[in-house]
Design a protein around this motif. Structure first.
Motif, short mmCIF file in Angstrom:
data_model
loop_
_atom_site.label_atom_id
_atom_site.label_comp_id
_atom_site.label_asym_id
_atom_site.label_seq_id
_atom_site.Cartn_x
_atom_site.Cartn_y
_atom_site.Cartn_z
N UNK A 307 9.65 3.42 8.80
CA UNK A 307 8.94 3.87 7.61
C UNK A 307 8.25 2.69 6.92
N UNK A 308 8.95 1.57 6.85
CA UNK A 308 8.36 0.38 6.23
C UNK A 308 7.12 -0.08 6.99
N UNK A 309 7.20 -0.10 8.32
CA UNK A 309 6.03 -0.48 9.11
C UNK A 309 4.85 0.43 8.81
N UNK A 310 5.12 1.75 8.71
CA UNK A 310 4.06 2.70 8.42
C UNK A 310 3.47 2.51 7.03
N UNK A 311 4.32 2.28 6.05
CA UNK A 311 3.85 2.15 4.66
C UNK A 311 3.03 0.88 4.48
N UNK A 312 3.53 -0.27 4.97
CA UNK A 312 2.77 -1.51 4.78
C UNK A 312 1.48 -1.50 5.59
N UNK A 313 1.49 -0.84 6.75
CA UNK A 313 0.26 -0.72 7.54
C UNK A 313 -0.77 0.12 6.79
N UNK A 314 -0.30 1.19 6.14
CA UNK A 314 -1.21 2.05 5.38
C UNK A 314 -1.80 1.29 4.19
N UNK A 315 -0.97 0.52 3.51
CA UNK A 315 -1.47 -0.29 2.39
C UNK A 315 -2.53 -1.27 2.88
N UNK A 316 -2.22 -1.97 3.98
CA UNK A 316 -3.18 -2.92 4.53
C UNK A 316 -4.48 -2.24 4.94
N UNK A 317 -4.36 -1.06 5.54
CA UNK A 317 -5.53 -0.30 5.97
C UNK A 317 -6.43 0.06 4.77
N UNK A 318 -5.82 0.56 3.71
CA UNK A 318 -6.59 0.98 2.53
C UNK A 318 -7.23 -0.20 1.81
N UNK A 319 -6.73 -1.41 2.10
CA UNK A 319 -7.31 -2.62 1.50
C UNK A 319 -8.29 -3.31 2.46
N UNK A 320 -8.44 -2.76 3.69
CA UNK A 320 -9.46 -3.30 4.58
C UNK A 320 -8.98 -3.97 5.84
N UNK A 321 -7.68 -3.83 6.19
CA UNK A 321 -7.16 -4.47 7.39
C UNK A 321 -7.08 -3.48 8.56
N UNK A 322 -7.80 -3.73 9.66
CA UNK A 322 -7.82 -2.78 10.80
C UNK A 322 -6.76 -3.07 11.87
N UNK A 323 -5.68 -3.77 11.48
CA UNK A 323 -4.63 -4.12 12.44
C UNK A 323 -3.28 -3.63 11.91
N UNK A 324 -2.49 -3.01 12.78
CA UNK A 324 -1.24 -2.40 12.35
C UNK A 324 -0.10 -3.42 12.33
N UNK A 325 0.85 -3.19 11.44
CA UNK A 325 2.03 -4.04 11.34
C UNK A 325 3.12 -3.53 12.28
N UNK A 326 3.97 -4.44 12.75
CA UNK A 326 5.06 -4.06 13.65
C UNK A 326 6.20 -5.05 13.54
#
Length: 555
Positions: A307-326
């Motif tokens: 869930x944390x990976x999904x949430x921080x990836x979504x935050x990064x995405x909405x701020x302009x980051x096209x790479x997922x966290x893992x």
């Protein structure tokens, strides 16, 4: 080992008042090791954005990297917090935080499969960026939803299967590239590798306790810059490059990019084809890494991690980051170096400084990447070894079986890259017409079996390799345990996943109605039926669930 605060708890009654150490001397080793790992990934990522996608520096250093820094800082701080809570709960000072950062396989997938084709098609790097944001947007929700079913999957899957497929990733996609880079510039690579090995495996301590990772990087820089005095140019560094790098100095903070996310929905059809299977890939890889941490003594809640990976990836995405966290491979390695809680949070601070102040460009010009490569190879060695060391000896054949899809996927990637490079060179040097490229590539692939290279076999076996390795490893374990009914169940799951293209296929769908790779799906189904029949006909003694399949063997 010295600490800033706290000592190991003595009893369960004292754990509620126990204050874990926030920093230990071993955190320096892990920080320089993990920090350089993150640095390498950021350097590679920046190179992809600037030189492959041809994105302007204003976008790379002004929008993408600041958003990336925010995402990774949130992730590393959260996992430091989880480690603190686990240490507090157990009364231990040897708890190591889960390493996390940009998913390396997905970094290349989103670049070459999503952003590059759309950038080339539209001629607009901003369109490619928007498509990458949408890709991460969907993957984030897959991770968040998948977090609630992951604990069940971990419960029913043998440890040898989970760690075996993880070892396959580490041997191929983690270890091979740095190993090859080391031998391309052995004057730096092998020297730095020796510095790391004698410390992290041999137990040698360097002067005043200086971390081996820092010693290796310093030695690499000295050799690289020193070689310039003799005109050798080892490492590819130059004063001109350093001067040019300072042009990107500045200060940039993340800016919301919601509009760019939703404008990328026009490419939804292309994006979903890879977003769904790779979202599942992330799900399984995260489970593997949590299992790896548990095997090393640190038990983290799978649902909260995903869930944390999904949430921080979504935050990064909405701020302009096209790479997922893992969550990264490597927890046992950083723990073995002495890493505890502090190294994770310190890495998060480092990333923010690098990303928000444009320092990445300068570091690209100062440090030879080959000096950092041995650290990645070391991590790959540990993860590959862990699969054998923390599972029953009799499961070793199943682990080797779980490795094979990754070997196929890695070999196919090498061939694909070579063919693409050859086509580009032929078009540039030989004047080959663009409309002939596909036909020439098809003919080249068709001729490979005559040279003993079975490209189609690599393509089928390597498709969805992390799922394929897990399924094959589980089947192997249960057959070894003569639990044919459970082996049959995993074979049936393999048939379903193959039918829809999640493994042994390059695309998700149903093909022509008979599945993406119908012959493989049918064969798994036949295997499932045969194993089920064997379990009912009494072919061999049936073993019920064995606890040792999910736990490390006793010392």
């Amino acid at each position: 080992m010295s600490t800033l605060t706290g000592t190991a708890g003595k009893s369960d009654s004292n754990t509620s008042e126990f204050k874990p150490a926030l920093w230990t001397s071993g955190d320096w080793n892990a920080f320089f090791g993990f920090g350089t790992n993150i640095l390498v990934n950021m350097l590679v990522l920046t190179g992809l954005l600037r030189f492959v996608l041809k994105m302007p520096d204003s976008l790379v250093f002004g929008r993408i990297l600041p958003a990336l820094g925010l995402m990774m800082c949130l992730s590393t701080f959260y996992y430091a917090f989880l480690a603190y809570r686990l240490a507090q709960k157990t009364g231990r000072n040897d708890v190591c935080a889960l390493p996390s950062g940009v998913s390396v396989p997905h970094m290349f997938i989103v670049t070459f499969v999503i952003m590059l084709p759309i950038t080339l098609k539209t001629g607009d790097p901003l369109k490619g960026w928007s498509a990458g944001l949408v890709w991460v947007f969907f993957q984030s929700f897959i991770l968040m939803i998948g977090g609630f079913i992951a604990p069940f999957i971990r419960k029913i899957t043998p440890r040898a299967a989970l760690l075996g497929t993880l070892a396959g990733v580490s041997v191929t996609f983690i270890s091979m590239r740095p190993a090859l880079e080391m031998y391309m510039t052995p004057q730096i690579g092998l020297v730095c590798f020796a510095i790391i090995l004698v410390s992290w495996f041999g137990g040698v301590k360097y002067w005043r306790g200086i971390p081996a990772g820092l010693v290796a990087i310093a030695a690499g820089m000295i050799i690289a810059w020193g070689s310039n005095l003799f005109g050798l140019g080892l490492g590819g560094l130059s004063l001109k490059g350093v001067g040019a790098a300072f042009a990107n100095f500045g200060f940039s903070v993340p800016i919301p990019a919601v509009g760019y996310v939703f404008s990328g929905f026009e490419f939804l059809g292309v994006i979903l084809v890879t977003a769904i299977p790779f979202g599942i890939y992330d799900l399984v890889e995260a489970m593997d890494n949590v299992e790896s941490a548990e095997a090393a003594g640190d038990e983290y809640p799978t649902t909260r991690v995903l869930t944390a990976d999904g949430v921080v990836s979504l935050i990064g995405c909405l701020m302009g980051n096209p790479f997922i966290n893992a969550v990264y491979i490597g927890h046992p390695g950083w723990k073995a170096m002495g890493g505890r809680i502090g190294y994770s949070a310190a890495t998060g601070i480092m990333v923010v400084v690098l990303a928000w102040f444009g320092i990445i460009s300068v570091l690209l010009a100062l440090v030879p990447v080959v000096a950092i490569s041995p650290i990645l190879l070391y991590i790959g060695m540990l993860i590959g070894a862990q699969a054998f060391q923390t599972t029953p000896i009799k499961h070793a054949p199943a682990i080797v079986l779980a490795l094979t899809p990754h070997l196929a996927a890695w070999a196919k990637l090498q061939i694909d890259t070579m063919l693409a490079s050859t086509m580009t060179a032929a078009a540039t040097v030989g004047g080959m017409a663009a409309d002939k490229a596909d036909a020439v590539k098809t003919a080249a692939v068709a001729a490979l079996p005559q040279q003993g290279v079975f490209y189609h076999g690599l393509e089928v076996m390597g498709g969805g390799s992390i799922l394929g390795g897990l399924i094959l490893g589980a089947i192997g374990v249960f057959i070894i345990e003569r639990d044919f009914e459970k082996a049959s169940a995993f074979a049936l799951v393999g048939a379903v996943l193959t039918y829809f293209g999640f493994m042994h296929g390059e695309a998700v769908g149903v093909g022509g109605g008979f599945g993406v790779t119908p012959a493989v799906a049918f064969s798994y189904a036949v295997m499932a039926a045969g194993l089920f029949a064997a379990s009912k006909l009494g072919a061999g003694e049936h073993y019920a669930a064995h606890p040792e399949m999910h736990a490390a063997p006793a010392e």
